[in-house]
Design a protein around this motif. Structure first.
Motif, mmCIF file in Angstrom:
data_model
loop_
_atom_site.group_PDB
_atom_site.id
_atom_site.type_symbol
_atom_site.label_atom_id
_atom_site.label_comp_id
_atom_site.label_asym_id
_atom_site.label_seq_id
_atom_site.Cartn_x
_atom_site.Cartn_y
_atom_site.Cartn_z
ATOM 1 N N UNK A 1 -0.061 116.110 -13.031
ATOM 2 C CA UNK A 1 0.526 116.838 -11.906
ATOM 3 C C UNK A 1 1.306 115.897 -10.993
ATOM 4 N N UNK A 2 0.763 114.704 -10.765
ATOM 5 C CA UNK A 2 1.454 113.727 -9.922
ATOM 6 C C UNK A 2 2.772 113.303 -10.542
ATOM 7 N N UNK A 3 2.774 113.039 -11.838
ATOM 8 C CA UNK A 3 4.012 112.650 -12.504
ATOM 9 C C UNK A 3 5.039 113.792 -12.495
ATOM 10 N N UNK A 4 4.563 115.002 -12.718
ATOM 11 C CA UNK A 4 5.479 116.146 -12.680
ATOM 12 C C UNK A 4 6.033 116.366 -11.271
ATOM 13 N N UNK A 5 5.231 116.078 -10.253
ATOM 14 C CA UNK A 5 5.726 116.196 -8.878
ATOM 15 C C UNK A 5 6.845 115.199 -8.609
ATOM 16 N N UNK B 1 4.789 124.308 -14.726
ATOM 17 C CA UNK B 1 3.905 123.345 -15.395
ATOM 18 C C UNK B 1 2.907 122.741 -14.407
ATOM 19 N N UNK B 2 3.376 122.446 -13.180
ATOM 20 C CA UNK B 2 2.477 121.899 -12.161
ATOM 21 C C UNK B 2 1.372 122.895 -11.825
ATOM 22 N N UNK B 3 1.746 124.175 -11.722
ATOM 23 C CA UNK B 3 0.755 125.200 -11.383
ATOM 24 C C UNK B 3 -0.275 125.400 -12.494
ATOM 25 N N UNK B 4 0.104 125.136 -13.735
ATOM 26 C CA UNK B 4 -0.795 125.398 -14.858
ATOM 27 C C UNK B 4 -1.667 124.203 -15.228
ATOM 28 N N UNK B 5 -1.233 123.001 -14.867
ATOM 29 C CA UNK B 5 -1.951 121.799 -15.270
ATOM 30 C C UNK B 5 -3.240 121.629 -14.482
#
Length: 203
Positions: free
Chosen positions: A29-33, A19-23
């Motif tokens: 991306x920060x929240x997913x990290x 998901x991080x790579x696709x966003x």
């Protein structure tokens, strides 16, 4: 049960990484990290590496997220689209190759089984710590010292440099956050001061 939990967490880690790579939204991306770091910390807890889990949670999910959010205030919230459609395949191929190499190394029959009682860490290192902790740490001081438990002694004595490195990392990240937030506040005050001076000059 533990194996199933580990597999589920690893699956969540893979899904989060994809998901991080696709966003393209940098806030998402920060929240997913941060979520990825929390999942990693949970995996470390299940692997009985609680000290590493604390560091991952504090630096990865906590301070790093604050730094990235502060950086978003100074940049655009959307990532620019790649010029080449297949530009991200290079890093993906590298990750797959490195992951395959690591998995292949764990399949070596000479490697001890995961959590096995005959692993060198259980047959050599741990018994030595349990047997010689009081004698070695007590003799390193002019007078005998009180040792609360073996874990404290291991972290403060045998792994002193490693623990010092973790503390330095957390301290450096904290100072960076303070500089980032303080710098932004200083710039805002400076802009307001210039605006007020310009208003007085015009008046």
């Amino acid at each position: 049960m533990i194996v199933a939990t580990n597999l589920a967490l690893l699956a969540f880690l893979v899904i989060t990484a994809c998901a991080i790579a696709r966003m393209r939204n940098l806030f998402v991306v920060t929240m997913l990290s941060g979520i990825y770091s929390l999942l990693s910390a949970t995996v470390f807890v299940l692997l009985d590496a609680v000290d590493v889990a604390f560091t991952e949670a504090a630096v990865g999910a906590g301070i790093t997220t604050v730094l990235l959010l502060g950086a978003l205030l100074l940049s655009n919230s959307e990532a620019r689209p790649r010029k080449h459609r297949f530009a991200h395949y290079g890093p993906l191929l590298l990750v797959i190759l490195m992951g395959s190499a690591l998995i292949y190394a764990t399949l070596d029959p000479r490697m001890p089984k995961f959590g096995g009682a005959q692993a060198p860490a259980h047959t050599r290192v741990a018994p030595e710590y349990l047997r010689d902790t009081v004698r070695q740490v007590g003799r390193s001081k002019p007078t005998p010292v009180h040792i609360p438990n073996v874990v404290t002694t291991t972290l403060a004595s045998y792994r002193g440099f490693d623990t010092l490195g973790e503390v330095v990392v957390i301290f450096t990240a904290g100072v960076a956050v303070m500089i980032l937030l303080g710098g932004g506040t200083y710039r805002q005050r400076r802009r307001r001061g210039k605006a007020s001076e310009a208003g007085k000059a015009d008046g």
